[in-house]
Structures are given as structure tokens and as C-alpha cells.
Design an enzyme around this catalytic site. Sequence first.
Site: not given
Ligand SMILES: NC(=O)c1ccc[n+]([C@@H]2O[C@H](COP(=O)([O-])OP(=O)(O)OC[C@H]3O[C@@H](n4cnc5c(N)ncnc54)[C@H](OP(=O)(O)O)[C@@H]3O)[C@@H](O)[C@H]2O)c1
Length: 218
Positions: A130
Amino acid sequence: MRVVIAGGHGKIALELTRLLDERGDQVRSLIRNPDHAEEVRSAGALEAIVCDLEESDEDRVSEAVGEADVIVFAAGAGPGSGPERKETMDYGGVVKLLAAADHNAIPRFAVISSMGADAGHEGDETFDVYLRAKGRADDAVRESGLGYLIVRPGGLTDDPPTGRVEADRRVERGQVPRADVAAVIATLLRDPAPERTIEVVSGDVPIEGLAGHLAGRA
Ligand SMILES: NC(=O)c1ccc[n+]([C@@H]2O[C@H](COP(=O)([O-])OP(=O)(O)OC[C@H]3O[C@@H](n4cnc5c(N)ncnc54)[C@H](OP(=O)(O)O)[C@@H]3O)[C@@H](O)[C@H]2O)c1
């Protein structure tokens, strides 16, 4: 400002949509599940376009993106996904959207990356894959020739927004509410400053004054 948010049903994306709509920006939301259209419209998106970024080719993604002033990549394969989807979503999704920006003459690109993202990161665990995918995506954004904003948050929480963060080229590891990350992006989208890559965790700097805080630093 016309903003396309890819991954429009994501948690940060929905917060960002609300903030942009409240101040009069126009949001087009790309979602992969048509059942989410009503929710993103309720958050303030003018349009909800169904476009799976992994299943769609570059032409389809360009068509879905349409005209805009900036694309925000807020999508992600998510914590339950394996290494393959880090490649197809976290890296490949950004590459397709960069092609769409080029094709549609969209001048600016913002991406929610991650603290620790690094194309040269080593290791075989899914989280290592990742961080490499995110790092390669960030490199592609920086090399695209577009204006860019790369936001690398620490660990995300669903805590209420505090309105304050620490942000710089490098900051100590930490956590940050998703709502504060959304506010950082909303604020910096308005800042005509040059390209930026910043790490973001919770801190003391008022988000509304963040552009001034970052001036000359990052
Ligand atoms: N978790 C952590 O602690 C952390 C830390 C740093 C950075 N991040 C990054 O922060 C970003 C946003 O986080 P978040 O929590 O707001 O994300 P999230 O709620 O998991 O949302 C991700 C979105 O991406 C969509 N998605 C997944 N596969 C897809 C595809 N093939 N085509 C189009 N859309 C797709 C999902 O759609 P569905 O709603 O249909 O599932 C979801 O709406 C991500 O890039 C993550 O990697 C996370």
C-alpha cells in the site's frame, strides 16, 4: 470552483463535499455503487456519476470526469483489500484520473495519500505494498505537470473536527480526524500557492490559516 471528487462516497469525500457545497463550489462525485447517489447528492454534490475506477478504461474515466477546475482523489481500496487492489486502485486509479485531467485539460490535481507513502518503501506485507502504491501514485502526480496538492494524513479517526492540525513537509506520526483532513483540503484548494506535499496530523494550527502557516515551509 468545479471539483470532481473520485471516491465520492468515501468518508473524507462526503465531509469535503459538504464543505465545498456550503461555500458555493460545484461538486461532481464519482461513485462505484449507484445506490450511493442519493447520499452524495444529500451531502451537496450536484452530480453523482457511476464510474468504477478499476473496471473502467481511461476513455470512460475521462467521460465521467468531464470538465472541472480540479480533481480530488479521495478513493481507496480500503483496509480489507489485498495487494492486487493496492495496484489497481491506489496506484492505477490515480493514473487513470491523471490521464483524464490531461485529456480534459483540467489544470489541477489533489490526492489524499498517506503518511509513509514512498515508492521505495521495502517489505512484503499488504501495508508495505500500500505505501509503495501510494508513493508511486504521488510521484506520478508530481511528474504530471499539473498543479498539485498531495495531502498525507496520519492515522484517520472518525472523531469530530477540531479545526486545528499540524501540517508540514514532515511531522511527527499521529492521528487526525477525517473531518479535519477534509477541511485542510477545502482550505488549500482555495490557495493559489505552488505545488505542495504535506503530512497532516492533529495539532494547534487553525486550519483556516493553514495556507499562511505553510507559506515558505511546504
Ligand atoms: N485509514 C487510515 O488511517 C488512512 C491513513 C492515511 C490515508 N488514508 C487514505 O485516505 C483516503 C480516504 O480515506 P477514507 O477513510 O475517507 O476512505 P473510505 O471511506 O474507505 O472511502 C474510499 C472510497 O473509495 C471508493 N472506491 C473503492 N474502490 C473503488 C473503485 N474501484 N472505483 C471507485 N471508487 C472506489 C469506495 O467506494 P464504496 O463507497 O463503494 O466502497 C469508497 O467510497 C484513502 O485513499 C486511504 O487510503 C487512510
